[in-house]
Design a protein around this motif. Structure first.
Motif, PDB file in Angstrom:
ATOM      1  N   VAL A  79      32.458  35.313  28.109  1.00  0.00           N
ATOM      2  CA  VAL A  79      32.176  33.876  28.167  1.00  0.00           C
ATOM      3  C   VAL A  79      30.727  33.559  27.848  1.00  0.00           C
ATOM      4  CG1 VAL A  79      31.889  31.979  29.809  1.00  0.00           C
ATOM      5  CG2 VAL A  79      34.079  33.132  29.641  1.00  0.00           C
ATOM      6  N   PHE A 131      41.169  37.599  33.918  1.00  0.00           N
ATOM      7  CA  PHE A 131      40.083  36.626  33.910  1.00  0.00           C
ATOM      8  C   PHE A 131      38.731  37.303  34.101  1.00  0.00           C
ATOM      9  CE2 PHE A 131      43.140  33.010  35.217  1.00  0.00           C
ATOM     10  CZ  PHE A 131      43.468  32.824  33.885  1.00  0.00           C
ATOM     11  N   SER A 132      38.727  38.481  34.729  1.00  0.00           N
ATOM     12  CA  SER A 132      37.495  39.251  34.803  1.00  0.00           C
ATOM     13  C   SER A 132      37.072  39.691  33.408  1.00  0.00           C
ATOM     14  CB  SER A 132      37.687  40.473  35.708  1.00  0.00           C
ATOM     15  OG  SER A 132      36.527  41.274  35.729  1.00  0.00           O
ATOM     16  N   GLU A 147      26.776  28.622  38.153  1.00  0.00           N
ATOM     17  CA  GLU A 147      28.022  29.268  37.723  1.00  0.00           C
ATOM     18  C   GLU A 147      29.206  28.318  37.844  1.00  0.00           C
ATOM     19  OE1 GLU A 147      28.184  32.634  40.258  1.00  0.00           O
ATOM     20  OE2 GLU A 147      26.835  33.860  39.029  1.00  0.00           O
ATOM     21  N   TYR A 185      40.381  27.045  36.269  1.00  0.00           N
ATOM     22  CA  TYR A 185      41.510  27.964  36.214  1.00  0.00           C
ATOM     23  C   TYR A 185      42.700  27.255  36.839  1.00  0.00           C
ATOM     24  CZ  TYR A 185      37.953  31.644  35.609  1.00  0.00           C
ATOM     25  OH  TYR A 185      36.908  32.413  35.175  1.00  0.00           O
ATOM     26  N   ASN A 208      35.607  36.710  31.648  1.00  0.00           N
ATOM     27  CA  ASN A 208      34.231  36.435  32.074  1.00  0.00           C
ATOM     28  C   ASN A 208      33.214  37.339  31.390  1.00  0.00           C
ATOM     29  OD1 ASN A 208      34.930  34.366  33.842  1.00  0.00           O
ATOM     30  ND2 ASN A 208      35.288  35.765  35.539  1.00  0.00           N
ATOM     31  N   GLU A 209      33.672  38.525  30.944  1.00  0.00           N
ATOM     32  CA  GLU A 209      32.770  39.441  30.259  1.00  0.00           C
ATOM     33  C   GLU A 209      32.286  38.892  28.923  1.00  0.00           C
ATOM     34  OE1 GLU A 209      31.474  42.444  31.144  1.00  0.00           O
ATOM     35  OE2 GLU A 209      32.287  42.099  33.151  1.00  0.00           O
ATOM     36  N   GLU A 234      31.803  27.318  28.733  1.00  0.00           N
ATOM     37  CA  GLU A 234      31.860  26.928  30.133  1.00  0.00           C
ATOM     38  C   GLU A 234      33.329  26.961  30.557  1.00  0.00           C
ATOM     39  OE1 GLU A 234      30.171  23.053  30.454  1.00  0.00           O
ATOM     40  OE2 GLU A 234      28.380  23.587  29.298  1.00  0.00           O
ATOM     41  N   ILE A 235      33.598  27.579  31.701  1.00  0.00           N
ATOM     42  CA  ILE A 235      34.973  27.585  32.208  1.00  0.00           C
ATOM     43  C   ILE A 235      35.161  26.333  33.043  1.00  0.00           C
ATOM     44  CG2 ILE A 235      36.660  28.790  33.645  1.00  0.00           C
ATOM     45  CD1 ILE A 235      35.367  31.405  32.833  1.00  0.00           C
TER      46      ILE A 235
END
Length: 358
Positions: free
Chosen positions: A215, A208-209, A155, A225, A212-213, A221-222
């Motif tokens: 991504v 950001f949550s 992750e 932040y 992520n849903e 890829e993050i």
């Protein structure tokens, strides 16, 4: 199949695969090593169990435990983790894993004892004084640490990247062709002043949550932040595939729109984001020793950030360089804004605003 089921199946097959492999490995250690070690140490001949028995038992236990652990982890990650403290979450999850292990071992050993001659007392509470059970529990604890480590590292660095780091691929700088998106909250300063910094931090967490849903669905890829900004990255091929690098922006917009009432009720504000997209060749290297991470060096990152900064000037939410737009080769509703001399650059860059995907 809806998104929730797809995510659940991903949890289950990864967990089942890992635990199946883990318990087959345990069977190999015990079957090929332990009996021989005992024989050599004591001089006694240890009766040999048919080779298929330990592997059938290990495979069955590993697959069932993997599915149960996957279900438990999915439930806790989606329903419990956000409601309780980290310590209490770990305690509840550990207890659930323990109960699942007792149930699985009891069930499978009871069934297999009807097929194979197993010398195990399975009366109620059998596991309390069974040394093999507690040896298996210690093995499960160690394996869980490995599983968690791999999950966190994957992750953190992204799928495929962690394996390359293990192999030392980025010990020396490598040239890669990548797409970058700089995604930034609009009017962040005024929102922070209105909400106060504690509630503003919760606001950013929720945003950001939601990011992520979507991504994973767009192979993003993050990278990092930074305050109220997220930096997303793709290999060039994955960024172009199915228009992932543009599609994720509109998917993120749709995800937030579904929760508009939630944002309005909790914060009395609906978050809006702006983004800049660019792609090309740059260098990737592993940096740091106390805290290792991948660092990207090159004009692509700077240009992506500068393009995003132009969104306010043109009153638009998504800007893309002409080079990347042409490589996408898709029909989108866009508008050419001209040759822009971005801050800090000597050469002009052609940029387009993107209104929607056709």
């Amino acid at each position: 199949m809806n998104k929730g089921l797809q995510e659940l199946f991903k949890y289950l097959w990864k967990s089942a695969l890992f635990w199946g492999f883990a318990f087959v490995s345990l069977a190999i250690f015990r079957y090929f090593g332990l009996n021989q070690e005992i024989s050599q140490a004591t001089g006694q001949n240890i009766s040999s169990t048919p080779i298929e028995v330990p592997f059938i038992i290990a495979t069955a236990i590993g697959l069932v435990l993997g599915i149960l652990f996957g279900l438990i982890n999915f439930f806790f990650d989606k329903s419990i983790a956000q409601k309780v403290s980290l310590g209490f979450n770990i305690l509840l999850k550990t207890l659930s894993h323990f109960l699942a292990t007792v149930f699985t071992l009891t069930l499978i050993l009871t069934l297999l004892s009807k097929i194979f001659p197993l010398n195990i007392n399975l009366a109620p509470g059998w596991w309390l004084t069974n040394r093999r059970f507690w040896a298996a529990m210690w093995f499960i604890v160690l394996s869980s640490v490995v599983f968690s480590f791999v999950k966190i590292a994957t992750e953190r660095f992204g799928r495929g990247v962690f394996l390359k780091m293990l192999l030392g691929h980025y010990k020396t700088p490598q040239e890669e062709n990548r797409v970058f998106m700089f995604l930034d909250l609009k009017n962040s300063t005024s929102i922070a002043e209105e909400l106060g910094y504690h509630k503003y931090s919760q606001f950013i967490q929720d945003c950001f949550s939601d990011l992520n849903e979507v991504v994973i669905d767009y192979n993003a890829e993050i990278y990092q932040y930074v305050g109220d900004e997220a930096v997303l990255s793709w290999s060039y091929e994955k960024g172009l595939l199915n228009n992932n690098c543009i599609g994720i922006f509109f998917a993120f917009e749709a995800q937030r729109q579904q929760k508009k009432d939630y944002y309005q009720k909790k914060y009395n504000i609906f978050p809006e984001f702006k983004a800049g997209l660019h792609g090309g060749k740059l260098m990737v290297a592993e940096v740091g020793s106390v805290k290792k991470e991948l660092a990207y060096h090159g004009d692509v990152i700077n240009t992506s950030a500068r393009i995003q900064a132009e969104c306010n000037a043109y009153n638009t939410t998504l800007l893309i360089s002409e080079k990347l737009l042409k490589d996408l080769q898709i029909d989108i509703q866009s508008k050419f804004l001209g040759n822009i001399l971005l801050k800090g650059k000597q050469n002009e860059v052609k940029i387009h605003s993107v209104e929607s995907m056709l």
